[in-house]
Design a protein around this motif. Structure first.
Motif, PDB file in Angstrom:
ATOM      1  N   ILE A 265       5.477   6.941  -2.943  1.00  0.00           N
ATOM      2  CA  ILE A 265       4.651   8.155  -3.024  1.00  0.00           C
ATOM      3  C   ILE A 265       5.374   9.312  -2.345  1.00  0.00           C
ATOM      4  O   ILE A 265       5.434  10.438  -2.868  1.00  0.00           O
ATOM      5  CB  ILE A 265       3.271   7.916  -2.386  1.00  0.00           C
ATOM      6  CG1 ILE A 265       2.492   6.862  -3.161  1.00  0.00           C
ATOM      7  CG2 ILE A 265       2.476   9.221  -2.318  1.00  0.00           C
ATOM      8  CD1 ILE A 265       1.174   6.469  -2.516  1.00  0.00           C
ATOM      9  N   VAL A 266       5.939   9.049  -1.174  1.00  0.00           N
ATOM     10  CA  VAL A 266       6.657  10.087  -0.434  1.00  0.00           C
ATOM     11  C   VAL A 266       7.885  10.535  -1.227  1.00  0.00           C
ATOM     12  O   VAL A 266       8.190  11.736  -1.324  1.00  0.00           O
ATOM     13  CB  VAL A 266       7.051   9.576   0.964  1.00  0.00           C
ATOM     14  CG1 VAL A 266       7.962  10.583   1.664  1.00  0.00           C
ATOM     15  CG2 VAL A 266       5.805   9.317   1.802  1.00  0.00           C
ATOM     16  N   ALA A 267       8.602   9.560  -1.820  1.00  0.00           N
ATOM     17  CA  ALA A 267       9.795   9.913  -2.598  1.00  0.00           C
ATOM     18  C   ALA A 267       9.444  10.768  -3.805  1.00  0.00           C
ATOM     19  O   ALA A 267      10.228  11.630  -4.222  1.00  0.00           O
ATOM     20  CB  ALA A 267      10.513   8.638  -3.045  1.00  0.00           C
ATOM     21  N   ALA A 268       8.256  10.576  -4.366  1.00  0.00           N
ATOM     22  CA  ALA A 268       7.830  11.374  -5.527  1.00  0.00           C
ATOM     23  C   ALA A 268       7.294  12.739  -5.128  1.00  0.00           C
ATOM     24  O   ALA A 268       6.992  13.544  -6.000  1.00  0.00           O
ATOM     25  CB  ALA A 268       6.763  10.608  -6.310  1.00  0.00           C
ATOM     26  N   GLY A 269       7.165  12.989  -3.830  1.00  0.00           N
ATOM     27  CA  GLY A 269       6.682  14.285  -3.385  1.00  0.00           C
ATOM     28  C   GLY A 269       5.185  14.366  -3.241  1.00  0.00           C
ATOM     29  O   GLY A 269       4.633  15.474  -3.159  1.00  0.00           O
ATOM     30  N   GLY A 270       4.502  13.226  -3.221  1.00  0.00           N
ATOM     31  CA  GLY A 270       3.051  13.242  -3.035  1.00  0.00           C
ATOM     32  C   GLY A 270       2.676  13.887  -1.711  1.00  0.00           C
ATOM     33  O   GLY A 270       3.341  13.690  -0.689  1.00  0.00           O
ATOM     34  N   ALA A 271       1.606  14.671  -1.730  1.00  0.00           N
ATOM     35  CA  ALA A 271       1.223  15.398  -0.519  1.00  0.00           C
ATOM     36  C   ALA A 271       0.341  14.562   0.400  1.00  0.00           C
ATOM     37  O   ALA A 271       0.436  14.668   1.625  1.00  0.00           O
ATOM     38  CB  ALA A 271       0.498  16.688  -0.896  1.00  0.00           C
ATOM     39  N   ALA A 272      -0.533  13.744  -0.159  1.00  0.00           N
ATOM     40  CA  ALA A 272      -1.461  12.954   0.646  1.00  0.00           C
ATOM     41  C   ALA A 272      -2.006  11.828  -0.216  1.00  0.00           C
ATOM     42  O   ALA A 272      -1.916  11.850  -1.450  1.00  0.00           O
ATOM     43  CB  ALA A 272      -2.595  13.814   1.182  1.00  0.00           C
ATOM     44  N   LEU A 273      -2.569  10.818   0.447  1.00  0.00           N
ATOM     45  CA  LEU A 273      -3.157   9.659  -0.239  1.00  0.00           C
ATOM     46  C   LEU A 273      -4.624   9.574   0.135  1.00  0.00           C
ATOM     47  O   LEU A 273      -4.982   9.607   1.323  1.00  0.00           O
ATOM     48  CB  LEU A 273      -2.420   8.375   0.167  1.00  0.00           C
ATOM     49  CG  LEU A 273      -2.978   7.059  -0.398  1.00  0.00           C
ATOM     50  CD1 LEU A 273      -2.857   7.046  -1.916  1.00  0.00           C
ATOM     51  CD2 LEU A 273      -2.255   5.862   0.216  1.00  0.00           C
ATOM     52  N   GLY A 274      -5.477   9.479  -0.882  1.00  0.00           N
ATOM     53  CA  GLY A 274      -6.904   9.289  -0.648  1.00  0.00           C
ATOM     54  C   GLY A 274      -7.307   7.891  -1.071  1.00  0.00           C
ATOM     55  O   GLY A 274      -7.077   7.496  -2.227  1.00  0.00           O
ATOM     56  N   PHE A 275      -7.926   7.129  -0.149  1.00  0.00           N
ATOM     57  CA  PHE A 275      -8.288   5.736  -0.431  1.00  0.00           C
ATOM     58  C   PHE A 275      -9.797   5.629  -0.494  1.00  0.00           C
ATOM     59  O   PHE A 275     -10.506   5.941   0.489  1.00  0.00           O
ATOM     60  CB  PHE A 275      -7.720   4.804   0.642  1.00  0.00           C
ATOM     61  CG  PHE A 275      -7.775   3.353   0.267  1.00  0.00           C
ATOM     62  CD1 PHE A 275      -6.707   2.760  -0.392  1.00  0.00           C
ATOM     63  CD2 PHE A 275      -8.901   2.584   0.541  1.00  0.00           C
ATOM     64  CE1 PHE A 275      -6.744   1.425  -0.751  1.00  0.00           C
ATOM     65  CE2 PHE A 275      -8.954   1.245   0.185  1.00  0.00           C
ATOM     66  CZ  PHE A 275      -7.876   0.656  -0.472  1.00  0.00           C
ATOM     67  N   GLY A 276     -10.292   5.170  -1.646  1.00  0.00           N
ATOM     68  CA  GLY A 276     -11.726   5.041  -1.827  1.00  0.00           C
ATOM     69  C   GLY A 276     -12.242   3.708  -1.329  1.00  0.00           C
ATOM     70  O   GLY A 276     -11.790   2.653  -1.784  1.00  0.00           O
ATOM     71  N   VAL A 277     -13.182   3.744  -0.402  1.00  0.00           N
ATOM     72  CA  VAL A 277     -13.790   2.531   0.137  1.00  0.00           C
ATOM     73  C   VAL A 277     -14.928   2.097  -0.785  1.00  0.00           C
ATOM     74  O   VAL A 277     -15.821   2.912  -1.108  1.00  0.00           O
ATOM     75  CB  VAL A 277     -14.312   2.769   1.567  1.00  0.00           C
ATOM     76  CG1 VAL A 277     -15.023   1.523   2.086  1.00  0.00           C
ATOM     77  CG2 VAL A 277     -13.179   3.179   2.482  1.00  0.00           C
ATOM     78  N   ALA A 278     -14.906   0.828  -1.202  1.00  0.00           N
ATOM     79  CA  ALA A 278     -15.880   0.242  -2.132  1.00  0.00           C
ATOM     80  C   ALA A 278     -15.602   0.781  -3.533  1.00  0.00           C
ATOM     81  O   ALA A 278     -15.138   1.929  -3.674  1.00  0.00           O
ATOM     82  CB  ALA A 278     -17.305   0.545  -1.712  1.00  0.00           C
ATOM     83  N   PRO A 279     -15.753  -0.016  -4.554  1.00  0.00           N
ATOM     84  CA  PRO A 279     -16.291  -1.398  -4.512  1.00  0.00           C
ATOM     85  C   PRO A 279     -15.230  -2.475  -4.304  1.00  0.00           C
ATOM     86  O   PRO A 279     -15.556  -3.639  -4.117  1.00  0.00           O
ATOM     87  CB  PRO A 279     -16.917  -1.541  -5.898  1.00  0.00           C
ATOM     88  CG  PRO A 279     -16.022  -0.737  -6.780  1.00  0.00           C
ATOM     89  CD  PRO A 279     -15.598   0.444  -5.950  1.00  0.00           C
ATOM     90  N   VAL A 280     -13.928  -2.107  -4.327  1.00  0.00           N
ATOM     91  CA  VAL A 280     -12.879  -3.132  -4.233  1.00  0.00           C
ATOM     92  C   VAL A 280     -12.634  -3.543  -2.790  1.00  0.00           C
ATOM     93  O   VAL A 280     -12.526  -4.724  -2.460  1.00  0.00           O
ATOM     94  CB  VAL A 280     -11.573  -2.615  -4.871  1.00  0.00           C
ATOM     95  CG1 VAL A 280     -10.479  -3.674  -4.805  1.00  0.00           C
ATOM     96  CG2 VAL A 280     -11.808  -2.195  -6.321  1.00  0.00           C
ATOM     97  N   HIS A 281     -12.554  -2.594  -1.879  1.00  0.00           N
ATOM     98  CA  HIS A 281     -12.268  -2.865  -0.461  1.00  0.00           C
ATOM     99  C   HIS A 281     -13.378  -2.287   0.410  1.00  0.00           C
ATOM    100  O   HIS A 281     -13.843  -1.165   0.168  1.00  0.00           O
ATOM    101  CB  HIS A 281     -10.923  -2.246  -0.059  1.00  0.00           C
ATOM    102  CG  HIS A 281      -9.754  -2.809  -0.800  1.00  0.00           C
ATOM    103  ND1 HIS A 281      -9.034  -3.910  -0.355  1.00  0.00           N
ATOM    104  CD2 HIS A 281      -9.181  -2.438  -1.980  1.00  0.00           C
ATOM    105  CE1 HIS A 281      -8.052  -4.167  -1.223  1.00  0.00           C
ATOM    106  NE2 HIS A 281      -8.131  -3.288  -2.223  1.00  0.00           N
ATOM    107  N   ASP A 282     -13.773  -3.065   1.417  1.00  0.00           N
ATOM    108  CA  ASP A 282     -14.812  -2.589   2.336  1.00  0.00           C
ATOM    109  C   ASP A 282     -14.256  -1.600   3.344  1.00  0.00           C
ATOM    110  O   ASP A 282     -14.980  -0.723   3.843  1.00  0.00           O
ATOM    111  CB  ASP A 282     -15.438  -3.781   3.083  1.00  0.00           C
ATOM    112  CG  ASP A 282     -16.179  -4.701   2.127  1.00  0.00           C
ATOM    113  OD1 ASP A 282     -16.653  -4.200   1.078  1.00  0.00           O
ATOM    114  OD2 ASP A 282     -16.250  -5.909   2.407  1.00  0.00           O
TER     115      ASP A 282
END
Length: 559
Positions: free
Chosen positions: A92-109
């Protein structure tokens, strides 16, 4: 008269680019309840858009500058014990992504601890998205914030353009424009002369290192045989001017920019083509930009052959700054054009002598010639403005330009060939000396009308010997006065009859040439036939009327 060419100033963008969204503004939205859980606490991170992906390797699908949203569907069960998260974040960093947003539920608590550690290690901001907040809501919030920022930037640019135009009309236009420019970009503005000296400055001066670097940029873009040639970029090229983006445009293979050490490395210069009226003969780039120790530097050449350069040093580089600086560059190119040669002083002297009673032929040498042609020009798509008129005069090689309503008139030395220009329709008079300028003006107007009616880019007034030359001028004028007496008192009738005859009785083309309805042409021609008691279908009558109209010179009207 010295040769002139169109100033190769940077083109002005119609609108500034859309500003990015600060991540802090997105985190401040209470309706989203986002929480920063990893990465630098306050880095000034900005987001250009939001993108959702559940790919294990999102690198091929990222453009840079994104807030990448994921629910972790791609995460394998044993990911925490291996290098999965480290590889995922590094891509992600190598591609120039600015930030990562992780959605809680329904896959991970909860957000995986290994993902938090990897984001801290690579200094990638990690945002926790609560279960009640959808990714669509996050994307919508990004676009809403971008729309608000764009509206504010457009308002700022509009206000800056108005203030720069007002400054250009002051008694001290060049210093006034530089002061306004420095104020609007929050930095320093400098006008360099052809020899590289600082002619005028405004704003807070940067340090000596930044001033030296800016002077180097000015040497890169300065046109002329003594200036350096184009500089080939050695790294990721920054956009021309001060309108540089952020991580979205970063070369994925290049290391992150850390500022320019001294001595100044090669500059990423971008060449901009001159306007189509007269291409720039100089191979040097017309503008270049660089960054030195947090100071953004840009230099703009104000025209080939002039040697003047506008330099700007600012602590920030907002999206609308390139538009603002481009407007200032255009204004300064027009203001400095007169100072490059003695043409402006000579024209002023000629005007003063004319106003004080001197004959036109006595002042013509001051203007650069003895025989001239008058050119009437009209744009094909819109009404001309002052900038377009000035550029047209430059393309034709003459600064003697008059803008009146929808027609531009240019007085051009007869030894200079008048060639068609894209987007313009020309009517050109026969060569004449200053005593015949009024007649040449009429010839050019008629040639332009014929050019528009026949959809021809350029029409010259026909000056070959004709049958009329066999008749003494006094007799021809007397005959014309007698024959045309019934309609001579109505210029609209005589001009309509003249145009109609010149276009072989075509109602439609006459209407186009006169900018009236075809029914109006019919009514006027019928009125002429009645007043003259003549059969206008008779070719002998038409020939005699045409001969008379050639001798009939209506009172000249201001255009």
């Amino acid at each position: 008269m010295p040769d002139q060419s169109v100033p190769a100033v940077p083109s002005i963008p119609a609108v500034p680019p859309t500003p990015p969204v600060p991540l802090s503004a997105l985190l401040a939205r209470e309706d989203l309840a986002l929480r920063l859980i990893a990465g630098p606490p306050d880095t000034g991170t900005v987001i250009h858009w939001a993108h959702t992906s559940e790919m294990a390797d999102p690198y091929p699908y990222l453009l840079g500058g994104e807030l990448l949203l994921t629910a972790g569907v791609h995460i394998p069960d044993a990911a925490g014990s291996g290098t999965y998260f480290d590889d995922y974040v590094s891509r992600i960093v190598a591609a120039g992504g600015a930030a990562l947003g992780f959605g809680v539920a329904p896959v991970h608590d909860t957000v995986p601890r290994a993902l938090v550690a990897a984001c801290d290690s690579y200094e990638l901001p990690l945002v926790e998205v609560p279960p009640r907040t959808t990714f669509s809501a996050v994307a919508r919030a990004v676009w809403q914030l971008m729309a608000q920022a764009r509206h504010a930037e457009l308002r700022r640019v509009s206000e800056a353009q108005q203030s720069l135009a007002t400054a250009a009309s002051r008694p001290d236009p060049v210093p006034a424009v530089l002061r306004q420019l420095a104020q609007r970009v929050g930095g320093w503005a400098v006008l360099y002369g052809p020899e590289g000296a600082e002619l005028a400055t405004a704003g807070r001066k940067p340090g000596d290192t930044a001033r030296t670097a800016l002077n180097e940029l000015a040497g890169v873009v300065r046109p002329g045989p003594t200036s350096p040639g184009p500089v080939a970029p050695t790294g990721p090229a920054t956009p021309t001017g001060v309108g540089t983006g952020t991580r979205a445009g970063t070369d994925r293979t290049a290391p992150p920019a850390t500022g320019c050490p001294v001595p100044l490395p090669p500059v990423a210069a971008t060449t901009r083509p001159a306007p189509s009226l007269s291409p720039s003969p100089s191979p040097s780039p017309s503008s270049a930009s660089d960054t030195l120790a947090g100071t953004h530097l840009a230099a703009y050449a104000l025209g080939p052959g002039q040697g003047f350069v506008l330099g700007v040093a600012a602590p920030r580089r907002d999206p609308g700054d390139h538009t603002i600086v481009s407007v200032a560059a255009v204004l300064l190119s027009l203001l400095t054009g007169e100072h490059h040669s003695g043409a402006g002083a000579a024209r002023s002297s000629a005007l003063v002598r004319l106003l004080l009673g001197a004959a036109p032929e006595a002042v013509a040498p001051l203007l650069g010639g003895e025989r001239w042609v008058v050119v009437h020009a009209r744009p094909d798509t819109h009404a001309p403005d002052a900038v377009a008129a000035s550029a047209l005069g430059t393309a034709l090689g003459s600064p003697l330009v008059d803008l009146a309503q929808d027609v531009v008139r240019v007085l051009v030395p007869a030894d200079r060939e008048t060639t068609p220009q894209p987007g313009w329709t020309f009517g050109v008079s026969a060569p004449s000396d200053p005593r015949e300028w009024a007649l040449a003006d009429t010839q050019a107007a008629r040639a332009l009308a014929r050019a528009r009616a026949t959809r021809t880019p350029l029409v010259h007034h026909a000056a070959r010997p004709a049958l009329a030359d066999l008749v003494p001028a006094e007799d021809a004028v007397s005959h014309a006065r007698t024959l045309l007496a019934p309609v001579a008192g109505t210029p609209a009738l005589t001009e309509t009859l003249r145009t109609w005859l010149s276009l072989h009785g075509s109602w439609d083309r006459t209407a186009v040439a006169l900018s009236v309805h075809r029914n109006t042409v019919r009514q006027r021609v019928a009125r002429c036939a009645a007043l003259l008691a003549a059969d206008l279908d008779d070719p002998d009558v038409r020939m005699e009327l045409w001969f008379a109209l050639r001798q009939h010179q209506p009172a000249r009207q201001d255009r």
